[in-house]
Structure formats: structure tokens, C-alpha cells
Write a protein that holds these residues in place. Sequence first.
Motif, mmCIF file in Angstrom:
data_model
loop_
_atom_site.group_PDB
_atom_site.id
_atom_site.type_symbol
_atom_site.label_atom_id
_atom_site.label_comp_id
_atom_site.label_asym_id
_atom_site.label_seq_id
_atom_site.Cartn_x
_atom_site.Cartn_y
_atom_site.Cartn_z
ATOM 1 N N LYS A 59 0.840 -1.205 0.000
ATOM 2 C CA LYS A 59 0.000 0.000 0.000
ATOM 3 C C LYS A 59 0.870 1.249 0.000
ATOM 4 C CE LYS A 59 -3.705 2.281 2.572
ATOM 5 N NZ LYS A 59 -4.589 2.215 3.760
ATOM 6 N N LYS A 60 1.943 1.216 0.776
ATOM 7 C CA LYS A 60 2.840 2.367 0.832
ATOM 8 C C LYS A 60 3.511 2.609 -0.514
ATOM 9 C CE LYS A 60 4.574 5.462 3.677
ATOM 10 N NZ LYS A 60 3.728 6.414 4.431
ATOM 11 N N CYS A 61 3.897 1.523 -1.176
ATOM 12 C CA CYS A 61 4.537 1.675 -2.492
ATOM 13 C C CYS A 61 3.563 2.221 -3.527
ATOM 14 C CB CYS A 61 5.097 0.329 -2.948
ATOM 15 S SG CYS A 61 6.471 -0.283 -1.962
ATOM 16 N N LEU A 62 2.319 1.748 -3.485
ATOM 17 C CA LEU A 62 1.336 2.198 -4.469
ATOM 18 C C LEU A 62 0.927 3.650 -4.243
ATOM 19 C CD1 LEU A 62 -0.932 -0.967 -4.667
ATOM 20 C CD2 LEU A 62 0.777 -0.210 -6.318
ATOM 21 N N GLU A 63 1.098 4.150 -3.032
ATOM 22 C CA GLU A 63 0.758 5.547 -2.769
ATOM 23 C C GLU A 63 1.638 6.506 -3.549
ATOM 24 O OE1 GLU A 63 0.978 6.084 1.419
ATOM 25 O OE2 GLU A 63 -0.964 5.133 1.840
ATOM 26 N N SER A 64 2.828 6.025 -3.932
ATOM 27 C CA SER A 64 3.718 6.895 -4.717
ATOM 28 C C SER A 64 3.206 7.102 -6.139
ATOM 29 C CB SER A 64 5.127 6.299 -4.758
ATOM 30 O OG SER A 64 5.113 5.018 -5.368
ATOM 31 N N ALA A 65 2.316 6.202 -6.600
ATOM 32 C CA ALA A 65 1.741 6.344 -7.948
ATOM 33 C C ALA A 65 0.505 7.241 -7.880
ATOM 34 C CB ALA A 65 1.405 4.965 -8.524
ATOM 35 N N ARG A 66 0.705 8.463 -7.465
ATOM 36 C CA ARG A 66 -0.406 9.408 -7.335
ATOM 37 C C ARG A 66 -0.728 10.050 -8.688
ATOM 38 N NH1 ARG A 66 2.930 10.593 -2.987
ATOM 39 N NH2 ARG A 66 3.754 12.388 -4.130
ATOM 40 N N TYR A 67 -1.940 10.563 -8.751
ATOM 41 C CA TYR A 67 -2.373 11.222 -9.985
ATOM 42 C C TYR A 67 -1.504 12.438 -10.280
ATOM 43 C CZ TYR A 67 -5.040 14.403 -12.919
ATOM 44 O OH TYR A 67 -5.415 15.289 -13.893
ATOM 45 N N ASN A 68 -1.119 13.174 -9.240
ATOM 46 C CA ASN A 68 -0.336 14.401 -9.451
ATOM 47 C C ASN A 68 0.990 14.111 -10.136
ATOM 48 O OD1 ASN A 68 -2.352 15.831 -8.190
ATOM 49 N ND2 ASN A 68 -1.387 15.760 -6.170
ATOM 50 N N VAL A 69 1.587 12.956 -9.838
ATOM 51 C CA VAL A 69 2.865 12.609 -10.469
ATOM 52 C C VAL A 69 2.684 12.413 -11.969
ATOM 53 C CG1 VAL A 69 4.738 10.910 -10.506
ATOM 54 C CG2 VAL A 69 3.669 11.557 -8.324
ATOM 55 N N PHE A 70 1.630 11.712 -12.354
ATOM 56 C CA PHE A 70 1.373 11.496 -13.781
ATOM 57 C C PHE A 70 0.936 12.797 -14.463
ATOM 58 C CE2 PHE A 70 1.157 7.302 -12.020
ATOM 59 C CZ PHE A 70 1.666 6.483 -13.007
ATOM 60 N N ALA A 71 0.140 13.594 -13.765
ATOM 61 C CA ALA A 71 -0.345 14.841 -14.357
ATOM 62 C C ALA A 71 0.798 15.800 -14.663
ATOM 63 C CB ALA A 71 -1.353 15.503 -13.404
ATOM 64 N N LYS A 72 1.840 15.703 -13.863
ATOM 65 C CA LYS A 72 2.990 16.589 -14.072
ATOM 66 C C LYS A 72 3.699 16.282 -15.381
ATOM 67 C CE LYS A 72 7.285 18.009 -11.823
ATOM 68 N NZ LYS A 72 8.172 17.800 -10.643
ATOM 69 N N HIS A 73 3.714 15.014 -15.779
ATOM 70 C CA HIS A 73 4.437 14.615 -16.994
ATOM 71 C C HIS A 73 3.516 14.423 -18.199
ATOM 72 C CE1 HIS A 73 8.179 13.916 -14.759
ATOM 73 N NE2 HIS A 73 7.415 13.379 -13.810
ATOM 74 N N TYR A 74 2.197 14.314 -17.991
ATOM 75 C CA TYR A 74 1.249 14.118 -19.090
ATOM 76 C C TYR A 74 0.214 15.245 -19.061
ATOM 77 C CZ TYR A 74 3.274 9.445 -19.414
ATOM 78 O OH TYR A 74 4.136 8.391 -19.547
ATOM 79 N N LYS A 75 0.699 16.434 -19.193
ATOM 80 C CA LYS A 75 -0.182 17.610 -19.159
ATOM 81 C C LYS A 75 -1.112 17.666 -20.365
ATOM 82 C CE LYS A 75 3.257 20.316 -16.610
ATOM 83 N NZ LYS A 75 4.085 21.543 -16.613
ATOM 84 N N PHE A 76 -0.747 17.004 -21.465
ATOM 85 C CA PHE A 76 -1.524 17.077 -22.690
ATOM 86 C C PHE A 76 -2.744 16.148 -22.652
ATOM 87 C CE2 PHE A 76 1.983 14.145 -23.038
ATOM 88 C CZ PHE A 76 1.368 12.971 -23.429
ATOM 89 N N VAL A 77 -2.846 15.273 -21.621
ATOM 90 C CA VAL A 77 -3.974 14.347 -21.517
ATOM 91 C C VAL A 77 -5.055 14.980 -20.636
ATOM 92 C CG1 VAL A 77 -4.703 12.025 -20.881
ATOM 93 C CG2 VAL A 77 -2.380 12.419 -21.760
ATOM 94 N N LYS A 78 -6.277 14.788 -21.035
ATOM 95 C CA LYS A 78 -7.382 15.332 -20.243
ATOM 96 C C LYS A 78 -7.427 14.665 -18.875
ATOM 97 C CE LYS A 78 -10.328 16.571 -24.164
ATOM 98 N NZ LYS A 78 -11.657 16.406 -24.802
ATOM 99 N N GLU A 79 -7.891 15.425 -17.895
ATOM 100 C CA GLU A 79 -7.862 14.969 -16.508
ATOM 101 C C GLU A 79 -8.668 13.685 -16.328
ATOM 102 O OE1 GLU A 79 -9.157 16.449 -12.029
ATOM 103 O OE2 GLU A 79 -9.166 17.861 -13.719
ATOM 104 N N LYS A 80 -9.857 13.633 -16.888
ATOM 105 C CA LYS A 80 -10.703 12.463 -16.702
ATOM 106 C C LYS A 80 -10.058 11.207 -17.270
ATOM 107 C CE LYS A 80 -15.403 10.793 -17.516
ATOM 108 N NZ LYS A 80 -16.731 11.104 -18.100
ATOM 109 N N ALA A 81 -9.505 11.346 -18.476
ATOM 110 C CA ALA A 81 -8.867 10.200 -19.116
ATOM 111 C C ALA A 81 -7.617 9.764 -18.346
ATOM 112 C CB ALA A 81 -8.498 10.540 -20.555
ATOM 113 N N LEU A 82 -6.842 10.762 -17.890
ATOM 114 C CA LEU A 82 -5.616 10.439 -17.165
ATOM 115 C C LEU A 82 -5.925 9.764 -15.831
ATOM 116 C CD1 LEU A 82 -2.566 10.552 -17.113
ATOM 117 C CD2 LEU A 82 -2.702 12.840 -16.104
ATOM 118 N N ARG A 83 -6.954 10.241 -15.148
ATOM 119 C CA ARG A 83 -7.334 9.606 -13.880
ATOM 120 C C ARG A 83 -7.736 8.148 -14.100
ATOM 121 N NH1 ARG A 83 -7.706 12.720 -9.445
ATOM 122 N NH2 ARG A 83 -7.751 14.995 -9.730
ATOM 123 N N SER A 84 -8.432 7.899 -15.188
ATOM 124 C CA SER A 84 -8.821 6.530 -15.503
ATOM 125 C C SER A 84 -7.604 5.656 -15.782
ATOM 126 C CB SER A 84 -9.764 6.528 -16.706
ATOM 127 O OG SER A 84 -10.089 5.205 -17.080
#
Length: 222
Positions: A59-84
Motif C-alpha cells: 500500500k505504501k509503495c502504491l501511494e507513490s503512484a499518485r495522480y499528481n505525479v502522472f499529471a505533471k508529466h502528461y499535461k496534454f492528456v485530459k484529466e478524466k482520461a488520465l485519472r482513468s
Amino acid sequence: MIMDDYERSKKVFKMADNSKSDISCSPKQSEGHPKSDDLTDKDGLHMLHIREALDKTLKKCLESARYNVFAKHYKFVKEKALRSIVSQFVENLQSSIQTELDLMIKEEGLVALFNELDQLIEDTPTDREGPAWRPSGDPNSDVINHRMQPKLKEKERLVKLLEQCEVENKRLQEALKPRKRQLADTQQKLNKRFKAFEDAAKACDKIPMKEIQESVKHLSQM
């Protein structure tokens, strides 16, 4: 620029589709591997603790895979799609790791080993009434007992060696007593003979030398 964003978006959504297919296939792939829930009934106390620790670590390891981390590098993807996509990625990753953990536990036979440990602890008698030893936080004081064990063994060895030396000394003393008595008797005999020689010497000194010479001369003419 727009075309580049479009191409990158296509790649991201393609990754999401692949993740969906992997997730849908993962239960079928892991049917041959035991799940944590399937083995819980057979788990002992220590095995339950191990599973709980692994679950918390995962659980602790998976917490590092937060949405904010991906959003920082994939700004061109829409939020809804990226969250999915992130949600699917985390679910797939969790499923894969859990499957590997269950497989490792089964291959290593950890359940049987920890259950055997529980049985050994239960069968081992103990006279301890209070709580078990715990570190005090001071390493110097905590290692005293550990350091004392070899010192006590060395002390015991030296005590035994001293006792052996004392026994050997006593034996040698008993063996020397006859020799000492023999030397004392010899010394006494020598003293008596020495005294006899002294008395003879004194007697000779009282006889006149002239008379001795005449006696010797007379004896030689005979």
C-alpha cells in the motif's frame, strides 16, 4: 504542435487499452496461484503478521503512484482520461505484485514454516512472568549481556584451570615430602661424621709432634 499532442494522446490511450486487457486477463493468469484470502484460514499468528506487513508495504509503495505525479508529466492528456489510466495502472500493478507475493509464499513454504515456529513457541516452556526483554535505546547498555556471555565462559575456563593447577601443586608437594625427609636424614648423618672428624682433629692437635715422629720412625724400622 497540435499533431504532436494528438499523437502522444493516442499512445497514452493505447497504453490504457493494453492495461485494461491485462487487468481482464490477470485473474485467469493467477488462477493457479493461491490468493491471500485462500490461505488465511491456515495461517498462524506470525504468518498473519507477515501478510499484514506485506500489505502495508504494498500500500505504501502504491501511494507513490499518485495522480499528481502522472499529471505533471502528461499535461496534454485530459484529466478524466488520465485519472482513468492511473487508476487502471495502479490496479494492474497491485494485482501483479500481489500475485507474485502469493506465489513466493507458496514456493518457499512460508506458511508451514511460520506455523511450525508458532508451534515451537507454544510448546516451549517459559518461567517468565513479566514482559520480554526490549531494547532500552542505549546500545552500550543493551549489549552488556551479549558481551558478558563470552567473558563468563572465559572466567569459568580460568577457574577450572586454576583448580587443576592447585590440585597439581598439592600432588607435587606430597611427592616432595619423602625427598625432603631423605635429605634431612642425609644432612644429619653428614653432621655427625663432620663432628667426628672435628673431634679426631682436636685429639691429634693435643699429641706432641715429636712423639708422633718417633712413633712413625719406630714403626718404619720394625
